[in-house]
Design an enzyme around this catalytic site. Structure first.
Site, PDB file in Angstrom:
ATOM      1  N   GLN A   1     -21.572  -7.002   8.344  1.00  0.00           N
ATOM      2  CA  GLN A   1     -20.116  -7.458   8.205  1.00  0.00           C
ATOM      3  C   GLN A   1     -19.627  -6.564   7.282  1.00  0.00           C
ATOM      4  O   GLN A   1     -20.063  -6.611   5.875  1.00  0.00           O
ATOM      5  CB  GLN A   1     -20.034  -8.676   8.098  1.00  0.00           C
ATOM      6  CG  GLN A   1     -20.438  -9.690   9.365  1.00  0.00           C
ATOM      7  CD  GLN A   1     -19.756  -9.385  10.676  1.00  0.00           C
ATOM      8  OE1 GLN A   1     -18.662  -8.719  10.896  1.00  0.00           O
ATOM      9  NE2 GLN A   1     -20.019 -10.169  11.810  1.00  0.00           N
TER      10      GLN A   1
ATOM     11  N   CYS B   1     -16.033 -10.701  17.815  1.00  0.00           N
ATOM     12  CA  CYS B   1     -14.972  -9.981  17.169  1.00  0.00           C
ATOM     13  C   CYS B   1     -14.026  -9.660  17.964  1.00  0.00           C
ATOM     14  O   CYS B   1     -13.043  -8.868  17.465  1.00  0.00           O
ATOM     15  CB  CYS B   1     -15.776  -8.786  16.325  1.00  0.00           C
ATOM     16  SG  CYS B   1     -16.513  -7.490  17.415  1.00  0.00           S
TER      17      CYS B   1
ATOM     18  N   CYS C   1       0.739  -1.143   0.077  1.00  0.00           N
ATOM     19  CA  CYS C   1       0.128   0.245  -0.136  1.00  0.00           C
ATOM     20  C   CYS C   1       1.083   1.163   0.091  1.00  0.00           C
ATOM     21  O   CYS C   1       1.789   1.422   0.972  1.00  0.00           O
ATOM     22  CB  CYS C   1      -0.817   0.070   1.130  1.00  0.00           C
ATOM     23  SG  CYS C   1      -1.884   1.632   1.360  1.00  0.00           S
TER      24      CYS C   1
ATOM     25  N   CYS D   1      -1.026   6.747   5.849  1.00  0.00           N
ATOM     26  CA  CYS D   1      -2.306   6.061   6.648  1.00  0.00           C
ATOM     27  C   CYS D   1      -1.665   4.764   7.222  1.00  0.00           C
ATOM     28  O   CYS D   1      -0.823   3.940   6.504  1.00  0.00           O
ATOM     29  CB  CYS D   1      -3.582   5.608   5.821  1.00  0.00           C
ATOM     30  SG  CYS D   1      -4.634   4.646   6.374  1.00  0.00           S
TER      31      CYS D   1
ATOM     32  N   CYS E   1      -7.726   3.549  -1.916  1.00  0.00           N
ATOM     33  CA  CYS E   1      -7.355   2.513  -0.781  1.00  0.00           C
ATOM     34  C   CYS E   1      -7.376   0.958  -1.250  1.00  0.00           C
ATOM     35  O   CYS E   1      -8.630   0.719  -1.819  1.00  0.00           O
ATOM     36  CB  CYS E   1      -8.238   2.730   0.340  1.00  0.00           C
ATOM     37  SG  CYS E   1      -8.373   1.516   1.576  1.00  0.00           S
TER      38      CYS E   1
ATOM     39  N   ASN F   1     -23.733 -13.015  18.726  1.00  0.00           N
ATOM     40  CA  ASN F   1     -23.077 -12.301  17.771  1.00  0.00           C
ATOM     41  C   ASN F   1     -22.923 -10.976  18.434  1.00  0.00           C
ATOM     42  O   ASN F   1     -23.139  -9.867  18.061  1.00  0.00           O
ATOM     43  CB  ASN F   1     -23.278 -12.449  16.379  1.00  0.00           C
ATOM     44  CG  ASN F   1     -22.319 -11.693  15.579  1.00  0.00           C
ATOM     45  OD1 ASN F   1     -21.250 -11.680  15.788  1.00  0.00           O
ATOM     46  ND2 ASN F   1     -22.711 -11.341  14.340  1.00  0.00           N
TER      47      ASN F   1
ATOM     48  N   TYR G   1     -28.721 -10.478  19.316  1.00  0.00           N
ATOM     49  CA  TYR G   1     -27.752  -9.453  18.633  1.00  0.00           C
ATOM     50  C   TYR G   1     -27.927 -10.065  16.884  1.00  0.00           C
ATOM     51  O   TYR G   1     -26.982 -10.007  16.541  1.00  0.00           O
ATOM     52  CB  TYR G   1     -26.277  -9.611  19.076  1.00  0.00           C
ATOM     53  CG  TYR G   1     -26.066  -9.588  20.555  1.00  0.00           C
ATOM     54  CD1 TYR G   1     -26.105  -8.210  21.256  1.00  0.00           C
ATOM     55  CD2 TYR G   1     -25.966 -10.621  20.972  1.00  0.00           C
ATOM     56  CE1 TYR G   1     -25.874  -8.059  22.599  1.00  0.00           C
ATOM     57  CE2 TYR G   1     -25.658 -10.591  22.443  1.00  0.00           C
ATOM     58  CZ  TYR G   1     -25.711  -9.415  23.402  1.00  0.00           C
ATOM     59  OH  TYR G   1     -25.585  -9.440  24.694  1.00  0.00           O
TER      60      TYR G   1
ATOM     61  N   GLU H   1     -32.710  -7.935  18.279  1.00  0.00           N
ATOM     62  CA  GLU H   1     -31.792  -6.727  17.875  1.00  0.00           C
ATOM     63  C   GLU H   1     -32.370  -5.664  18.512  1.00  0.00           C
ATOM     64  O   GLU H   1     -33.419  -5.211  18.200  1.00  0.00           O
ATOM     65  CB  GLU H   1     -31.506  -6.805  16.309  1.00  0.00           C
ATOM     66  CG  GLU H   1     -30.937  -5.713  15.937  1.00  0.00           C
ATOM     67  CD  GLU H   1     -29.328  -5.443  16.345  1.00  0.00           C
ATOM     68  OE1 GLU H   1     -28.989  -4.462  16.821  1.00  0.00           O
ATOM     69  OE2 GLU H   1     -28.677  -6.500  16.283  1.00  0.00           O
TER      70      GLU H   1
ATOM     71  N   CYS I   1      -4.065   0.207   8.733  1.00  0.00           N
ATOM     72  CA  CYS I   1      -4.117  -1.312   8.482  1.00  0.00           C
ATOM     73  C   CYS I   1      -2.506  -1.819   9.081  1.00  0.00           C
ATOM     74  O   CYS I   1      -1.446  -1.616   8.289  1.00  0.00           O
ATOM     75  CB  CYS I   1      -3.818  -1.516   6.920  1.00  0.00           C
ATOM     76  SG  CYS I   1      -5.654  -1.427   6.393  1.00  0.00           S
TER      77      CYS I   1
END
EC number: 2.1.1.189
Length: 375
Positions: free
Chosen positions: A211, A333, A3, A11, A87, A306, A240, A261, A14
């Protein structure tokens, strides 16, 4: 993946950029295994790899610069715009929108919000692409001042970007570090973006969560479906549930599935998907997952959770401990909050786990764990 923004120090979002992808994936697997090392009966399935670049279906970009020379990207340490419209983790479809959007900003003289000075109108753009290439575009504004101008020239934008099917304005009048406000103004007749995931049509409304990696989301839901169908529960709760991804993939004859939810918009989307698919035994309710569980008169055979990064917390863990639930499918996550929640569930044994690389080039990932009641 290389990148130019990362290499130039422009940036550093990442943090794993430039590392061999196999090394990234192995590191995430090791990190998760280390956090869950105390679960000695856990079978680790092979991690699921993502494509390394162009995987993001959603771009959340800050608009900086000026109306004549806007930047689309992030802010630097001084609050000035840094352009990232090329990007490489964004999908090609998203990158194709950025230059046309910059032209639109210039044409309409939409003044970017200046964070240090607290002046200007256009704060962010949030762009989502479906697997078919259709796009949802959201403009986050400080006020309604430029809304008439945007409405007047909307047809021009849609002519230049025919892939854009849903456009809305989100109002964020406060000066604070959040992405969007509560009020959404729909500008197009179409109100949802259709996301075909596996064999299910999911529908995203402007403020619905989904997602950011469609390929990994599909793998996530397939894994959930596989475990649920193997166990063949008569009743399932998807807490969720978002727009219903896990719930809809868990549907089966003679099985009741309930999705919970907090977002009422997401529930509208989940019901639409269920109705379109003609699925029986499905119910979706807007509400808090923990409050729903605590108020329920009976518990299901299996619960899918989740949660956001904070995990499900002590109260819901306590309910699961005291319930009759036999199995839990936990999609996380944040493996640290997952480990904390599993420690609060001593009546359950972690049987299987799988890392899915939802966020290549970063330290983040998704992990799924199948829990079985053993006490």
């Amino acid at each position: 993946m290389r990148c130019s923004y990362f290499d130039a120090g422009t940036c550093r979002s990442c943090t794993h950029m430039g590392r061999p992808y196999g090394e990234q994936l192995a590191g995430k697997q090791l990190h998760c295994q280390t956090l869950l090392a105390g679960h000695t009966e856990l079978e680790w399935l092979e991690p699921v790899a993502s494509q390394e670049s162009g995987f993001r279906n959603k771009a959340k970009m800050v608009i900086g610069g000026t109306a004549q020379n806007p930047t689309i990207g992030i802010l630097d340490a001084d609050g000035h715009g840094v352009d990232l419209r090329k990007c490489g983790v964004c999908s090609p479809g998203l990158r194709a929108v950025f230059p046309v959007l910059a032209t639109y900003i210039r044409r309409l003289r939409l003044t970017p919000y200046d964070v240090p000075k607290r002046t200007g109108e256009l704060k962010h753009v949030i762009i989502t692409e479906s697997p078919t290439g259709a796009v949802m575009l959201r403009l986050v504004l400080r006020s309604e001042q430029t809304l008439p101008r945007i409405r007047k020239h909307l047809a021009d934008l849609l002519a230049d970007l025919p892939q854009v099917k849903v456009v809305s304005v989100n109002l964020l009048p406060e000066h604070k570090a959040v992405l969007e406000g509560d009020r959404e103004i729909l500008l197009t007749e179409q109100s949802t973006l259709e996301m075909r995931v596996n064999d299910i049509n999911l529908h995203l409304r402007p403020q619905s969560f989904f997602q950011t990696n469609t390929g990994m989301a599909a793998a996530l839901y397939r894994q959930g479906r596989e475990w649920v169908n193997e166990l063949a529960p008569a009743s399932v709760w998807d807490l969720y549930c978002g727009v219903g991804g896990f719930a809809l993939h868990s549907a089966a004859p003679s099985r009741t599935v309930t999705g919970i939810e907090t977002s009422s918009e997401a529930i509208v989307s989940a019901r639409l998907s269920s109705d379109e698919a003609g699925l029986a035994g499905m119910e979706f309710q807007a509400g808090d997952a923990t409050a729903f569980a605590l108020a329920a008169e009976r518990s299901p055979d299996l619960v899918i959770v989740n949660p956001p990064r904070r995990g499900i917390g002590k109260e819901l863990c306590g309910w699961l401990e005291s319930s009759d639930v036999q199995h839990v499918v936990y999609s996380s996550c944040n493996a640290q909050s997952l480990a904390r929640d599993l420690a609060a569930l001593p009546s359950f044994t972690a049987r299987r786990a799988r890392v899915l690389d939802m966020f290549p080039q970063t330290t983040h990932y998704e992990v799924m764990v199948l829990l079985e009641r053993t006490a």
